[in-house]
Design a protein around this motif. Structure first.
Motif, PDB file in Angstrom:
ATOM      1  N   MET A   1       0.850  -1.183   0.000  1.00 50.83           N
ATOM      2  CA  MET A   1       0.000   0.000   0.000  1.00 50.83           C
ATOM      3  C   MET A   1       0.891   1.240   0.000  1.00 50.83           C
ATOM      4  O   MET A   1       1.756   1.385   0.850  1.00 50.83           O
ATOM      5  CB  MET A   1      -0.880  -0.043   1.257  1.00 50.83           C
ATOM      6  CG  MET A   1      -1.731   1.150   1.447  1.00 50.83           C
ATOM      7  SD  MET A   1      -2.872   0.864   2.825  1.00 50.83           S
ATOM      8  CE  MET A   1      -2.571   2.330   3.740  1.00 50.83           C
ATOM      9  N   SER A   2       0.721   2.120  -0.961  1.00 55.75           N
ATOM     10  CA  SER A   2       1.530   3.330  -0.998  1.00 55.75           C
ATOM     11  C   SER A   2       0.853   4.429  -0.188  1.00 55.75           C
ATOM     12  O   SER A   2      -0.358   4.461  -0.044  1.00 55.75           O
ATOM     13  CB  SER A   2       1.750   3.785  -2.438  1.00 55.75           C
ATOM     14  OG  SER A   2       0.570   4.293  -2.978  1.00 55.75           O
ATOM     15  N   SER A   3       1.687   5.327   0.308  1.00 57.00           N
ATOM     16  CA  SER A   3       1.152   6.418   1.116  1.00 57.00           C
ATOM     17  C   SER A   3       1.059   7.680   0.266  1.00 57.00           C
ATOM     18  O   SER A   3       1.765   7.831  -0.718  1.00 57.00           O
ATOM     19  CB  SER A   3       2.039   6.655   2.339  1.00 57.00           C
ATOM     20  OG  SER A   3       3.335   7.020   1.936  1.00 57.00           O
ATOM     21  N   PRO A   4       0.177   8.601   0.672  1.00 57.94           N
ATOM     22  CA  PRO A   4       0.042   9.845  -0.083  1.00 57.94           C
ATOM     23  C   PRO A   4       1.325  10.675   0.005  1.00 57.94           C
ATOM     24  O   PRO A   4       2.124  10.503   0.920  1.00 57.94           O
ATOM     25  CB  PRO A   4      -1.115  10.560   0.608  1.00 57.94           C
ATOM     26  CG  PRO A   4      -1.487   9.772   1.791  1.00 57.94           C
ATOM     27  CD  PRO A   4      -0.697   8.516   1.799  1.00 57.94           C
ATOM     28  N   PRO A   5       1.539  11.570  -0.957  1.00 54.82           N
ATOM     29  CA  PRO A   5       2.742  12.412  -0.912  1.00 54.82           C
ATOM     30  C   PRO A   5       2.743  13.316   0.321  1.00 54.82           C
ATOM     31  O   PRO A   5       1.698  13.627   0.889  1.00 54.82           O
ATOM     32  CB  PRO A   5       2.671  13.240  -2.194  1.00 54.82           C
ATOM     33  CG  PRO A   5       1.315  13.021  -2.768  1.00 54.82           C
ATOM     34  CD  PRO A   5       0.711  11.843  -2.107  1.00 54.82           C
ATOM     35  N   ARG A   6       3.946  13.730   0.711  1.00 47.99           N
ATOM     36  CA  ARG A   6       4.155  14.529   1.917  1.00 47.99           C
ATOM     37  C   ARG A   6       3.273  15.773   1.956  1.00 47.99           C
ATOM     38  O   ARG A   6       2.654  16.080   2.973  1.00 47.99           O
ATOM     39  CB  ARG A   6       5.632  14.910   1.997  1.00 47.99           C
ATOM     40  CG  ARG A   6       5.975  15.794   3.146  1.00 47.99           C
ATOM     41  CD  ARG A   6       7.452  16.091   3.164  1.00 47.99           C
ATOM     42  NE  ARG A   6       7.690  17.325   3.868  1.00 47.99           N
ATOM     43  CZ  ARG A   6       8.773  18.037   3.739  1.00 47.99           C
ATOM     44  NH1 ARG A   6       9.731  17.648   2.947  1.00 47.99           N
ATOM     45  NH2 ARG A   6       8.915  19.146   4.413  1.00 47.99           N
ATOM     46  N   GLY A   7       3.196  16.499   0.853  1.00 53.16           N
ATOM     47  CA  GLY A   7       2.386  17.720   0.812  1.00 53.16           C
ATOM     48  C   GLY A   7       0.920  17.453   1.060  1.00 53.16           C
ATOM     49  O   GLY A   7       0.233  18.230   1.728  1.00 53.16           O
ATOM     50  N   ALA A   8       0.423  16.346   0.542  1.00 55.29           N
ATOM     51  CA  ALA A   8      -0.985  15.994   0.739  1.00 55.29           C
ATOM     52  C   ALA A   8      -1.252  15.636   2.200  1.00 55.29           C
ATOM     53  O   ALA A   8      -2.290  15.997   2.758  1.00 55.29           O
ATOM     54  CB  ALA A   8      -1.367  14.830  -0.172  1.00 55.29           C
ATOM     55  N   ILE A   9      -0.307  14.945   2.802  1.00 53.15           N
ATOM     56  CA  ILE A   9      -0.446  14.577   4.220  1.00 53.15           C
ATOM     57  C   ILE A   9      -0.472  15.835   5.078  1.00 53.15           C
ATOM     58  O   ILE A   9      -1.329  16.001   5.946  1.00 53.15           O
ATOM     59  CB  ILE A   9       0.692  13.631   4.655  1.00 53.15           C
ATOM     60  CG1 ILE A   9       0.549  12.289   3.949  1.00 53.15           C
ATOM     61  CG2 ILE A   9       0.702  13.453   6.165  1.00 53.15           C
ATOM     62  CD1 ILE A   9       1.727  11.362   4.157  1.00 53.15           C
ATOM     63  N   THR A  10       0.452  16.737   4.818  1.00 55.59           N
ATOM     64  CA  THR A  10       0.517  17.991   5.568  1.00 55.59           C
ATOM     65  C   THR A  10      -0.776  18.778   5.395  1.00 55.59           C
ATOM     66  O   THR A  10      -1.343  19.269   6.375  1.00 55.59           O
ATOM     67  CB  THR A  10       1.730  18.829   5.111  1.00 55.59           C
ATOM     68  OG1 THR A  10       2.923  18.067   5.324  1.00 55.59           O
ATOM     69  CG2 THR A  10       1.824  20.135   5.879  1.00 55.59           C
ATOM     70  N   ALA A  11      -1.259  18.876   4.171  1.00 51.92           N
ATOM     71  CA  ALA A  11      -2.485  19.636   3.894  1.00 51.92           C
ATOM     72  C   ALA A  11      -3.694  19.052   4.620  1.00 51.92           C
ATOM     73  O   ALA A  11      -4.568  19.788   5.082  1.00 51.92           O
ATOM     74  CB  ALA A  11      -2.742  19.683   2.391  1.00 51.92           C
ATOM     75  N   GLN A  12      -3.751  17.730   4.738  1.00 46.04           N
ATOM     76  CA  GLN A  12      -4.888  17.096   5.405  1.00 46.04           C
ATOM     77  C   GLN A  12      -4.803  17.196   6.923  1.00 46.04           C
ATOM     78  O   GLN A  12      -5.814  17.341   7.603  1.00 46.04           O
ATOM     79  CB  GLN A  12      -4.969  15.616   5.008  1.00 46.04           C
ATOM     80  CG  GLN A  12      -5.402  15.405   3.582  1.00 46.04           C
ATOM     81  CD  GLN A  12      -5.438  13.924   3.229  1.00 46.04           C
ATOM     82  OE1 GLN A  12      -5.854  13.110   4.029  1.00 46.04           O
ATOM     83  NE2 GLN A  12      -4.991  13.602   2.022  1.00 46.04           N
ATOM     84  N   LEU A  13      -3.582  17.109   7.465  1.00 47.36           N
ATOM     85  CA  LEU A  13      -3.429  17.054   8.919  1.00 47.36           C
ATOM     86  C   LEU A  13      -3.274  18.419   9.586  1.00 47.36           C
ATOM     87  O   LEU A  13      -3.668  18.587  10.740  1.00 47.36           O
ATOM     88  CB  LEU A  13      -2.237  16.169   9.293  1.00 47.36           C
ATOM     89  CG  LEU A  13      -2.386  14.690   8.998  1.00 47.36           C
ATOM     90  CD1 LEU A  13      -1.112  13.943   9.361  1.00 47.36           C
ATOM     91  CD2 LEU A  13      -3.582  14.110   9.739  1.00 47.36           C
TER      92      LEU A  13
END
Length: 185
Positions: free
Chosen positions: A1-13
């Motif tokens: 399972m791949s994880s979302p890119p760093r920027g997307a994680i930051t934007a969501q959290l």
């Protein structure tokens, strides 16, 4: 399972972390998510007008950890959480940074290249009053390219503090200063 890119994680959290930090009575100054091997390193920098103590860091760490655990689907794996306060070398970039630096010595570099060292007085949303070589000066934030607090190893001169207090309260700088000085006995 791949994880979302760093920027997307930051934007969501970031919004949910900022909310948890605010509920704890602090401002979120910085939020960063980085990959560190198989884990993610999550850095949360908090501050307040009254500063940040170790007990508060611990409380905020627990609150942020609960929020992150509730959003583990976004992280897609384990993480290390680092909650800290800003260092003294943090640039003064917002009005609240200037308010928190009141009476501190700062090094300012203006957009036009001018540089000065000044003591911070009252700050509002548009600018700050500073004391430079005994003279008061109004500085607009829009004119500042970079400003950082200078570390001092002694108390500020009492006469500087009196001038800044008078300026903040609208009292004239001219006149007899004798009532504001203390005499050693």
């Amino acid at each position: 399972m791949s994880s979302p890119p760093r920027g997307a994680i930051t934007a969501q959290l970031e919004p949910v972390v900022a909310e948890a930090v605010a509920r704890s009575g602090f401002d979120l100054e910085e939020f960063d998510v980085q990959q560190a091997g198989r884990r993610r390193l999550i850095k949360v920098v908090i501050d307040s007008d009254d500063g940040v103590g170790l007990d508060e860091i611990s409380d905020v760490s627990r609150a942020v950890s609960e929020v992150l655990d509730a959003h583990e689907h976004v992280l897609a794996g384990s993480y290390t959480l680092e909650v800290t306060s800003p260092g003294v070398d943090r640039p003064l970039t917002r009005a609240r940074h200037w308010r928190r630096a009141r009476y501190r010595l700062v090094k300012i570099r203006f957009a036009d290249g001018e540089k000065l060292v000044a003591r911070v007085g009252a700050a509002d949303d548009e600018g700050v009053t500073v004391l430079v070589a005994g003279e008061l000066r109004r500085v607009a934030y829009r004119d500042v390219e970079r400003a950082v607090v200078e570390v001092e190893f002694q108390q500020p001169p009492a006469e500087d503090l009196v001038k800044l207090e008078r300026a903040a309260s609208g009292v004239s700088q001219e006149g007899d200063d004798r009532e504001d000085t203390e005499e050693s006995r």
